[in-house]
Design a protein around this motif. Sequence first.
Motif, PDB file in Angstrom:
ATOM      1  N   GLY A 177       0.845  -1.203   0.000  1.00  7.53           N
ATOM      2  CA  GLY A 177       0.000   0.000   0.000  1.00  7.53           C
ATOM      3  C   GLY A 177       0.872   1.241   0.000  1.00  7.53           C
ATOM      4  O   GLY A 177       2.067   1.181   0.330  1.00  7.53           O
ATOM      5  N   SER A 178       0.279   2.381  -0.389  1.00 10.03           N
ATOM      6  CA  SER A 178       1.101   3.600  -0.352  1.00 10.03           C
ATOM      7  C   SER A 178       1.321   4.056   1.087  1.00 10.03           C
ATOM      8  O   SER A 178       2.256   4.802   1.365  1.00 10.03           O
ATOM      9  CB  SER A 178       0.513   4.711  -1.223  1.00 10.03           C
ATOM     10  OG  SER A 178      -0.796   5.006  -0.862  1.00 10.03           O
ATOM     11  N   ASP A 179       0.509   3.582   2.029  1.00  8.54           N
ATOM     12  CA  ASP A 179       0.795   3.806   3.455  1.00  8.54           C
ATOM     13  C   ASP A 179       2.219   3.382   3.781  1.00  8.54           C
ATOM     14  O   ASP A 179       2.982   4.122   4.416  1.00  8.54           O
ATOM     15  CB  ASP A 179      -0.124   2.910   4.310  1.00  8.54           C
ATOM     16  CG  ASP A 179      -1.489   3.529   4.585  1.00  8.54           C
ATOM     17  OD1 ASP A 179      -1.684   4.716   4.272  1.00  8.54           O
ATOM     18  OD2 ASP A 179      -2.346   2.802   5.115  1.00  8.54           O
ATOM     19  N   LEU A 191      -5.654  -5.637  -1.656  1.00  8.41           N
ATOM     20  CA  LEU A 191      -4.410  -6.366  -1.959  1.00  8.41           C
ATOM     21  C   LEU A 191      -3.173  -5.604  -1.482  1.00  8.41           C
ATOM     22  O   LEU A 191      -2.092  -6.174  -1.397  1.00  8.41           O
ATOM     23  CB  LEU A 191      -4.314  -6.657  -3.463  1.00  8.41           C
ATOM     24  CG  LEU A 191      -5.304  -7.711  -3.962  1.00  8.41           C
ATOM     25  CD1 LEU A 191      -5.188  -7.888  -5.466  1.00  8.41           C
ATOM     26  CD2 LEU A 191      -5.065  -9.049  -3.270  1.00  8.41           C
ATOM     27  N   ARG A 192      -3.318  -4.308  -1.184  1.00  6.55           N
ATOM     28  CA  ARG A 192      -2.267  -3.485  -0.593  1.00  6.55           C
ATOM     29  C   ARG A 192      -1.048  -3.340  -1.508  1.00  6.55           C
ATOM     30  O   ARG A 192      -0.028  -4.011  -1.339  1.00  6.55           O
ATOM     31  CB  ARG A 192      -1.800  -4.041   0.783  1.00  6.55           C
ATOM     32  CG  ARG A 192      -2.895  -4.432   1.731  1.00  6.55           C
ATOM     33  CD  ARG A 192      -3.820  -3.282   2.084  1.00  6.55           C
ATOM     34  NE  ARG A 192      -3.141  -2.140   2.664  1.00  6.55           N
ATOM     35  CZ  ARG A 192      -3.237  -0.895   2.160  1.00  6.55           C
ATOM     36  NH1 ARG A 192      -3.959  -0.639   1.089  1.00  6.55           N
ATOM     37  NH2 ARG A 192      -2.602   0.092   2.746  1.00  6.55           N
ATOM     38  N   VAL A 193      -1.142  -2.484  -2.488  1.00  6.68           N
ATOM     39  CA  VAL A 193       0.009  -2.199  -3.355  1.00  6.68           C
ATOM     40  C   VAL A 193       0.109  -0.690  -3.587  1.00  6.68           C
ATOM     41  O   VAL A 193      -0.874  -0.039  -3.958  1.00  6.68           O
ATOM     42  CB  VAL A 193      -0.083  -2.867  -4.751  1.00  6.68           C
ATOM     43  CG1 VAL A 193       1.288  -2.860  -5.425  1.00  6.68           C
ATOM     44  CG2 VAL A 193      -0.627  -4.276  -4.681  1.00  6.68           C
ATOM     45  N   GLY A 194       1.306  -0.158  -3.382  1.00  8.40           N
ATOM     46  CA  GLY A 194       1.577   1.243  -3.698  1.00  8.40           C
ATOM     47  C   GLY A 194       2.976   1.355  -4.260  1.00  8.40           C
ATOM     48  O   GLY A 194       3.753   0.387  -4.219  1.00  8.40           O
ATOM     49  N   LEU A 235       5.196  13.991  -2.752  1.00  7.91           N
ATOM     50  CA  LEU A 235       3.922  14.390  -3.356  1.00  7.91           C
ATOM     51  C   LEU A 235       3.049  13.147  -3.513  1.00  7.91           C
ATOM     52  O   LEU A 235       3.386  12.227  -4.271  1.00  7.91           O
ATOM     53  CB  LEU A 235       4.178  15.037  -4.720  1.00  7.91           C
ATOM     54  CG  LEU A 235       2.930  15.355  -5.547  1.00  7.91           C
ATOM     55  CD1 LEU A 235       2.007  16.324  -4.820  1.00  7.91           C
ATOM     56  CD2 LEU A 235       3.332  15.931  -6.900  1.00  7.91           C
ATOM     57  N   ASP A 236       1.952  13.124  -2.796  1.00  5.92           N
ATOM     58  CA  ASP A 236       1.049  11.966  -2.786  1.00  5.92           C
ATOM     59  C   ASP A 236      -0.016  12.175  -3.875  1.00  5.92           C
ATOM     60  O   ASP A 236      -0.842  13.085  -3.765  1.00  5.92           O
ATOM     61  CB  ASP A 236       0.424  11.875  -1.385  1.00  5.92           C
ATOM     62  CG  ASP A 236      -0.420  10.624  -1.184  1.00  5.92           C
ATOM     63  OD1 ASP A 236      -0.857  10.030  -2.191  1.00  5.92           O
ATOM     64  OD2 ASP A 236      -0.658  10.267  -0.017  1.00  5.92           O
ATOM     65  N   GLU A 237       0.030  11.322  -4.899  1.00  4.95           N
ATOM     66  CA  GLU A 237      -0.942  11.414  -5.997  1.00  4.95           C
ATOM     67  C   GLU A 237      -1.913  10.223  -5.974  1.00  4.95           C
ATOM     68  O   GLU A 237      -2.262   9.666  -7.008  1.00  4.95           O
ATOM     69  CB  GLU A 237      -0.218  11.493  -7.342  1.00  4.95           C
ATOM     70  CG  GLU A 237       0.550  12.803  -7.531  1.00  4.95           C
ATOM     71  CD  GLU A 237       1.026  13.054  -8.973  1.00  4.95           C
ATOM     72  OE1 GLU A 237       1.301  14.218  -9.293  1.00  4.95           O
ATOM     73  OE2 GLU A 237       1.128  12.087  -9.764  1.00  4.95           O
ATOM     74  N   ALA A 238      -2.387   9.871  -4.771  1.00  2.00           N
ATOM     75  CA  ALA A 238      -3.290   8.718  -4.636  1.00  2.00           C
ATOM     76  C   ALA A 238      -4.534   8.861  -5.530  1.00  2.00           C
ATOM     77  O   ALA A 238      -5.085   7.876  -6.001  1.00  2.00           O
ATOM     78  CB  ALA A 238      -3.714   8.551  -3.173  1.00  2.00           C
ATOM     79  N   TYR A 239      -4.991  10.126  -5.737  1.00  2.31           N
ATOM     80  CA  TYR A 239      -6.260  10.352  -6.458  1.00  2.31           C
ATOM     81  C   TYR A 239      -6.059  10.985  -7.826  1.00  2.31           C
ATOM     82  O   TYR A 239      -7.011  11.489  -8.411  1.00  2.31           O
ATOM     83  CB  TYR A 239      -7.178  11.229  -5.588  1.00  2.31           C
ATOM     84  CG  TYR A 239      -7.483  10.586  -4.257  1.00  2.31           C
ATOM     85  CD1 TYR A 239      -8.432   9.578  -4.169  1.00  2.31           C
ATOM     86  CD2 TYR A 239      -6.783  10.941  -3.111  1.00  2.31           C
ATOM     87  CE1 TYR A 239      -8.689   8.952  -2.960  1.00  2.31           C
ATOM     88  CE2 TYR A 239      -7.029  10.316  -1.893  1.00  2.31           C
ATOM     89  CZ  TYR A 239      -7.985   9.323  -1.830  1.00  2.31           C
ATOM     90  OH  TYR A 239      -8.235   8.700  -0.629  1.00  2.31           O
ATOM     91  N   ILE A 240      -4.836  10.975  -8.345  1.00  2.00           N
ATOM     92  CA  ILE A 240      -4.526  11.740  -9.554  1.00  2.00           C
ATOM     93  C   ILE A 240      -5.298  11.241 -10.781  1.00  2.00           C
ATOM     94  O   ILE A 240      -5.557  12.014 -11.704  1.00  2.00           O
ATOM     95  CB  ILE A 240      -3.000  11.716  -9.832  1.00  2.00           C
ATOM     96  CG1 ILE A 240      -2.617  12.792 -10.836  1.00  2.00           C
ATOM     97  CG2 ILE A 240      -2.520  10.350 -10.307  1.00  2.00           C
ATOM     98  CD1 ILE A 240      -2.809  14.201 -10.335  1.00  2.00           C
TER      99      ILE A 240
HETATM  100  C1  PLP Z   1      -4.022  10.633   0.124  1.00  2.11           C
HETATM  101  C2  PLP Z   1      -3.860   9.200   0.479  1.00  2.11           C
HETATM  102  N1  PLP Z   1      -2.645   8.657   0.422  1.00  2.11           N
HETATM  103  C3  PLP Z   1      -2.438   7.371   0.714  1.00  2.11           C
HETATM  104  C4  PLP Z   1      -3.469   6.565   1.124  1.00  2.11           C
HETATM  105  C5  PLP Z   1      -3.163   5.149   1.502  1.00  2.11           C
HETATM  106  O1  PLP Z   1      -3.637   4.271   0.581  1.00  2.11           O
HETATM  107  P1  PLP Z   1      -3.088   2.793   0.450  1.00  2.11           P
HETATM  108  O2  PLP Z   1      -2.213   2.506   1.630  1.00  2.11           O
HETATM  109  O3  PLP Z   1      -4.294   1.945   0.407  1.00  2.11           O
HETATM  110  O4  PLP Z   1      -2.298   2.786  -0.819  1.00  2.11           O
HETATM  111  C6  PLP Z   1      -4.770   7.081   1.199  1.00  2.11           C
HETATM  112  C7  PLP Z   1      -5.886   6.226   1.634  1.00  2.11           C
HETATM  113  O5  PLP Z   1      -6.995   6.633   1.808  1.00  2.11           O
HETATM  114  C8  PLP Z   1      -4.966   8.433   0.872  1.00  2.11           C
HETATM  115  O6  PLP Z   1      -6.165   9.012   0.949  1.00  2.11           O
END
Ligand code: PLP
Length: 326
Positions: free
Chosen positions: A61-63, A193-196, A156-161
């Motif tokens: 995950g990106s976490d 599945l937790r992938v970042g 720079l977090d592009e989770a929603y890009i």
């Molecule tokens: C901005 C942002 N970054 C990262 C995450 C983490 O996502 P994940 O660990 O599922 O990749 C989230 C989850 O809601 C998020 O909103």
Amino acid sequence: MSPVDLSANTNAWGCPPAARAAVSRSFADSSGYPSRAADDLRHAVAERLGVTVSMVTTGCGSDDVLATAFRVLAQPGETLVAPFPTFAMVEPFALSAGLRFAGCAFGAGFSLDVDAITAKGAAVAYLCSPNNPTGTALEEAAVRRLLERFNGYTVLDEAYIDYGGRTSMSLVREHERLLVVRTFSKAFGLAGLRVGYAVGAPAVISRMEAARGPYKVGVAAERAAVAVLGGDGRRWVDDHILLARASRRLLQDELGNRGIAFVPSHANFVLVPVPDAASTASLLAGRGLTVRQFPDLPGLGDAVRITVGPEALMVAVAAALEEALA
Ligand SMILES: Cc1ncc(COP(=O)(O)O)c(C=O)c1O
């Protein structure tokens, strides 16, 4: 009827079928370890983005990618700065890396206030575009200005890009102190599945790979992620991004027509300021709709955040919100 979860900004349309097939096929190979550093996935991401494999790292995950970045990019006792409000896990990840967390103000309209960031004397700046929970996007020019003026690392977090806003991914080639982080949990439909992954300068990426350790992305997760980066998997993702954007438009129109103010969004969620977030969320829960509540956000006050989903659901949530606010 079981409650509908509109609280986590995951893909409300489900998992791409191509990922399902890849996961089933991966089972036969699951008695062995995956590759140490998700080599197939790193290659697929690098190819898709036109960067070298040495510029890509992955995680659970990106976490996991963000937490690793914070440990690697700063020393305990140093500061991580982030325009606030932003992704709720950033502060705990910074603290668990031994860093101090300093929230700073956004500029007008949730723009980047470069002076507010540089004033904190931080080692790392965290930016999120589109930003969670506001849904607002940063201008690439503002990111560039920050990179020119800030001596620390910028994450720079592009989770929603995929849902909107302009990516700053191309800047990683020019700026060795920029790391762009992305996830398969949102538009790609694979949160469980937790992938970042992150893209950055090879010197930073190799330090992150060493700090994170091997075998973090499982066999099924890696195969599924590769399957949704191209071919039928990618087509499903692209089609559902279009559906999500249409649903977001509809939700915003429905709210506007009912006189409910919201923060215009570039993401797969919409933030709605309300007088009392807890009571609004509980009234919506009573109608089977789970949303995320935020008490007292800077500049906004209480708010609820609604994940975008199929259109009929958006009409229902706008109507329920109107009743809750009446
Ligand atoms: C901005 C942002 N970054 C990262 C995450 C983490 O996502 P994940 O660990 O599922 O990749 C989230 C989850 O809601 C998020 O909103």
